[in-house]
Scaffold this active site. Structure first.
Site, short mmCIF file in Angstrom:
data_model
loop_
_atom_site.label_atom_id
_atom_site.label_comp_id
_atom_site.label_asym_id
_atom_site.label_seq_id
_atom_site.Cartn_x
_atom_site.Cartn_y
_atom_site.Cartn_z
N CYS A 86 0.69 -1.29 0.17
CA CYS A 86 0.02 -0.19 -0.20
C CYS A 86 1.24 1.60 -0.21
O CYS A 86 1.37 1.73 1.14
CB CYS A 86 -0.94 -0.62 1.28
SG CYS A 86 -2.19 1.47 1.77
N CYS A 89 0.55 3.38 2.61
CA CYS A 89 0.94 3.29 4.59
C CYS A 89 2.35 3.40 4.22
O CYS A 89 2.72 3.52 5.67
CB CYS A 89 0.85 1.84 3.62
SG CYS A 89 -1.29 1.10 3.38
#
Length: 189
Positions: A86, A89
């Protein structure tokens, strides 16, 4: 000559665009830069809900140690759901690592970084390769949708009474001064 320069500029643009799409670290680098200049500040709103029963919500680390949120009453709980693939993230990890390092000696706050990849060892290696010291866990029970509905990254904070005090879905700069003040208020309350 103009035709060649135009084609080179177009090709360069397309290559950069493809890198942004297919290389998570490249997109994360751009997002991290946007965080640094003030975008993605977490919004702290007074959103305390009634204290819920957190018992039964469990996480497990690589050593097999079980962390039951219900046993953490009297502590502020910082939960972050993330994945190695991600880009948002990845972009917020440096700020989260700084925040963790700032509070890691404080016994009144517990940090739980929850791997959603399904491969805890891969997530731990990801942290080690980037020299992050964040405590990584995997889900070991059912997680209520009120806490995590699948959006990455998601950050949740419970106060010492177990009340949901903060929930943010998406990227945020957690080393922001206002956010650190918010955490300190929860810890010292």
């Amino acid at each position: 000559m103009k035709f060649i320069k135009k084609n080179i500029l177009n090709a360069t643009f397309v290559i950069l665009l493809l890198i942004m799409v297919f290389v998570p670290d490249a997109k994360a680098l751009v997002l991290k830069g946007l965080m640094e200049i003030g975008f993605y500040a977490p919004k702290m709103e007074d959103s305390k809900t009634t204290a819920g029963d957190l018992s039964g919500i469990k996480f497990k680390n690589t050593d097999g140690k079980i962390l039951n949120l219900g046993e953490l009453k009297g502590k502020v709980i910082f939960l972050n759901f993330w994945a190695t693939w991600c880009p948002p993230c990845r972009a917020e990890m440096p700020a989260l690592n700084k925040l963790y390092n700032q509070f890691m000696g404080n016994k009144d706050i517990v940090f739980v970084f929850v791997d959603t990849d399904g491969d805890l060892n891969k997530s731990v290696k990801f942290m080690q390769n980037r020299k992050f010291q964040l405590p990584v866990y995997k889900v070991d029970s059912e997680i209520p949708e009120q806490i995590f509905a699948g959006s990455l990254p998601t950050t949740i904070i419970f106060d010492k009474e177990g009340r949901l005090s903060f929930k943010h879905e998406g990227i945020a700069n957690y080393k922001d001064e206002k956010f650190v003040e918010f955490l300190n208020k929860l810890i010292n309350y």
